[in-house]
Design an enzyme around this catalytic site. Structure first.
Site, PDB file in Angstrom:
ATOM      1  N   GLU A 141       0.873  -1.175   0.000  1.00 58.70           N
ATOM      2  CA  GLU A 141       0.000   0.000   0.000  1.00 58.70           C
ATOM      3  C   GLU A 141       0.907   1.220   0.000  1.00 58.70           C
ATOM      4  OE1 GLU A 141      -2.276   0.047   3.561  1.00 58.70           O
ATOM      5  OE2 GLU A 141      -3.286  -1.845   3.183  1.00 58.70           O
TER       6      GLU A 141
ATOM      7  N   ASP B 225      -4.851   8.428  11.504  1.00 61.70           N
ATOM      8  CA  ASP B 225      -3.523   7.921  11.804  1.00 61.70           C
ATOM      9  C   ASP B 225      -3.021   8.337  13.169  1.00 61.70           C
ATOM     10  OD1 ASP B 225      -2.677   6.394   9.487  1.00 61.70           O
ATOM     11  OD2 ASP B 225      -2.944   8.271   8.387  1.00 61.70           O
TER      12      ASP B 225
END
Lengths: 265, 412
Positions: free
Chosen positions: A49, A60
């Site tokens: 990815e 995140d």
């Protein structure tokens, strides 16, 4: 037809899970990210990815936030993403892109899909785009032959798992915990339950991510998931020991996904 | 003051509600992680029930009246008006509400909803600290745990409000990522929410973010416009020509605008933070100079670069220092129902000083942007005009900033 389907079939035939590794493009630099991602592919990642550094990464944790900030400070531009993807595809690796939606919207959804497909990218993982808002992306991904990897979470209702699976292709990304990205010591016990629920609605392969950092954890996830997704741990290793450390982690995880721990599912 | 006369009248469904997925025209919606969709659905469902439940409406009215001190006054400002082309200037005194700004309206409404949803922990973001103080206040009142995220830059320029929140029993978390201002405080609150969504409500302070927040926050603030329309009619026997309000995220503006949205003869003017001037690039004038994109869950105008990276906003006002704006404002801009203009830091501070000296009212620097807009509009329209200004907050929290700006502080 999904280009990722073949990969998952091959892994299933080997009775193992696929290893999926994440690293932001441009981290620590654009050439540096090509080398690191190349090393991940060469040493055992079935799929990588490629992350798009974003100014406001709300999903995140601190590790990936810091990496994104460093990449942006070093001057990463979105146009450089496609070169990073191309470097992986040209070397025979498989790459999808993981990105918050605003950069794609700003670039132009169709133009982004076109340029990603021509760079050899296989699909896009969209952490803040749900199928309800994805009309343009559904069209563009069809037109350019890209897989759409949407996310499901432990909080997703049955209806939403069903509709998200229906809109997805390639695989479905199951977030194993309620929370942001970041390595954790213990794999969440919500993960097997979520994967079980997902399988009631779809035959799509299921990748599980959020929190994995060791071969033992990878083996545990491989017991019930089709793909084991590792992100923050790769970023941490890259920061600490560069390409060599990334290779070591890949090898450990690749060993893990080949030794699935049987679970009662 | 129940029903159509009380603040709860703002909760009644109207033709200006977004579609079922939260869109105002093309704007709004939900650009959020799947993990939070269930919580947004739960909130939508709780609100749809509450807005037609007499028990909830009565309780909201009671809190607005007996706790927040509503209705807030309408004050004419004749000495200030001399500097605004002689136009009549009417001030909607949200600064007189408990906690000193309009923010209390939304906070009381959402805190009531939190209790109805059976959640016991509340998180919030704050810029100037007004929303944080209001949230900490409502949580103290209702016995809810409270955590407020505040950019580190803002904790420094609004130190007094940090102390206030702590006195009220809230935990204040300084946010050290990104530009360390309001947008980063929202990022951090969202990260908390996704990890704790089972027992936690995110009490968003502005009419932005994912559906249903823009509608929910607007409706809790519609009381401002409902009261103001009635008060202006009582005072002068006609509607104002212009309604002026500052716009950061846009909550006080959307609340007062809605009182007049079906009166096409009333101009609705939003005043954005022009910072050092829009041409310098150091500003927060999202609707004046932004472009469409997704931030914090909504599709709206925002400040961004060519790659879709969110830009940092700049304003002397911490409460307006935000690179996005509520999606309904984008819709009102596109349809032409409202107009938006930038006000520079210097213009806002001049109006701040002027209102203090001419009327004995120290406004919040945020609200001073609306006052500066009223000066310009008054000069354009002349003495026949009536301008209603939303004085969204008081300036006590800004005294330190103003003392530095006007060189009033003792030299060290």
């Amino acid at each position: 037809m999904s280009k990722l389907a073949g990969m998952f079939e091959a892994c299933r035939a080997e009775r193992r899970a696929a290893l999926i590794g994440y690293l932001p493009a441009g981290y620590p630099t654009v050439p540096g990210s090509k080398e690191l991602l190349g090393a991940m592919v060469a040493s055992g990642c079935d799929l990588v990815e490629v992350g798009v550094p974003f100014s406001d990464p709300v999903m995140d944790g601190p590790t990936i936030q810091a990496a994104a900030e460093e990449a942006l400070r070093a001057g990463f531009r979105l146009s450089e993403l496609f070169g990073v993807v191309d470097s992986i595809a040209s070397a025979g690796g498989r790459a999808v892109v993981m990105t918050y939606w605003n950069p794609v919207h700003r670039y132009g959804v169709d133009a982004f899909a076109r340029d990603l497909a021509s760079a050899g990218g296989l699909g896009v993982i969209t952490p803040d785009l749900v199928p309800d808002e994805a009309e343009q992306w559904l069209e563009a991904s069809e037109r350019h032959g890209l897989d759409r990897i949407f996310l499901v979470a432990p909080s997703s209702t049955e209806e939403r798992i069903a509709s998200t699976a229906k809109a997805s292709s390639g695989f479905l990304y199951a977030t194993s915990v309620m929370g942001v990205t970041g390595a954790r010591d213990v794999v969440s016990n919500a993960a097997p339950e979520l994967v079980r629920r997902v399988r009631e609605h779809t035959d799509l392969p299921v990748g599980v991510g959020l929190g994995v950092r060791s071969g033992a954890q990878a083996a545990e996830l491989a017991g019930f998931a089709d793909g084991v997704i590792v992100g923050s741990a790769f970023v941490t290793r890259a920061a600490e020991g560069g390409e060599r450390a990334v290779r070591e982690l890949t090898e450990e995880l690749a060993e893990g996904v080949r030794n699935p721990v049987a679970t009662i599912g | 003051m129940v029903g159509s006369e009380g603040g709860s009248a703002g909760l009644l469904p109207t033709s200006h509600d977004p579609d079922a997925k939260g869109h105002f025209g093309p704007w709004g919606g939900r650009f959020m992680p799947e993990a939070l969709i269930a919580a947004l659905d739960e909130l939508s469902a709780a609100y749809e029930k509450a807005r037609v439940d007499p028990e909830f409406l009565n309780e909201f009215d009671r809190l607005l009246r007996d706790y927040a001190g509503r209705p807030s006054l309408l004050t004419e400002a004749p000495r200030f008006a001399k500097h605004a082309g002689g136009a009549r200037i009417l001030l909607k005194r949200e600064d007189l509400n408990h906690t000193g700004s309009h923010k209390i309206n939304n906070v009381l409404g959402q805190a009531l909803l939190t209790k109805r949803m059976g959640k016991r922990r509340v998180i919030a973001e704050t810029g100037a600290g007004q929303h944080g103080v209001a949230t900490a206040t409502a949580c103290a009142l209702m016995g809810l745990d409270c955590v407020v995220y505040m950019g580190e830059v803002d904790t420094e320029r609004q130190a007094l409000n940090v102390a206030r929140m702590k006195l009220l029993g809230a935990e204040v978390v300084p946010v050290k990522t990104g530009s360390r201002t309001l947008k980063d405080a929202i990022n951090e609150a969202l990260r908390d929410w996704v990890a704790n969504v089972d027992d936690t409500h995110y009490l968003l302070g502005t009419a932005a973010g994912a559906h249903p927040f823009p509608m929910l926050v607007r409706d809790f603030h519609r009381v401002i416009g409902i009261e103001a329309r009635r008060q202006v009619l009582e005072l002068i026997g006609r509607l104002p020509d212009v309604v002026a309000a500052c716009v950061g995220g846009g909550s006080n503006a959307i609340g007062i605008f809605h009182g007049f949205i079906d009166d096409p003869e009333v101009r609705l003017v939003g005043l954005e933070p022009g910072g050092d001037g829009v041409s310098t690039g150091r500003h927060g004038a999202t609707l004046t100079a932004g472009s469409p994109g997704m931030l914090h869950g909504a599709y709206s105008y925002l400040l961004q670069d060519d790659d879709g990276q969110i830009a940092e906003a700049h304003s002397i006002s911490a409460g307006l220092d935000y690179p996005g704006v509520g999606p309904e404002h984008s819709w009102l801009k596109d349809t032409g129902r409202a107009e938006y203009r930038p006000i520079t830091d210097a213009e806002a501070m001049e109006a701040f000083s002027l209102l203090s000296r001419t009327e004995g009212i120290i406004p919040a620097i945020e609200s001073a942007h609306a006052l500066a807009g009223a000066i310009k509009l008054g000069k354009e329209l002349g003495e026949e005009a009536v301008i209603l200004v939303n004085l969204s907050g008081r300036g006590d929290k800004d005294v330190d900033t103003a003392a530095k700006y006007f060189n009033l502080a003792p030299q060290e």
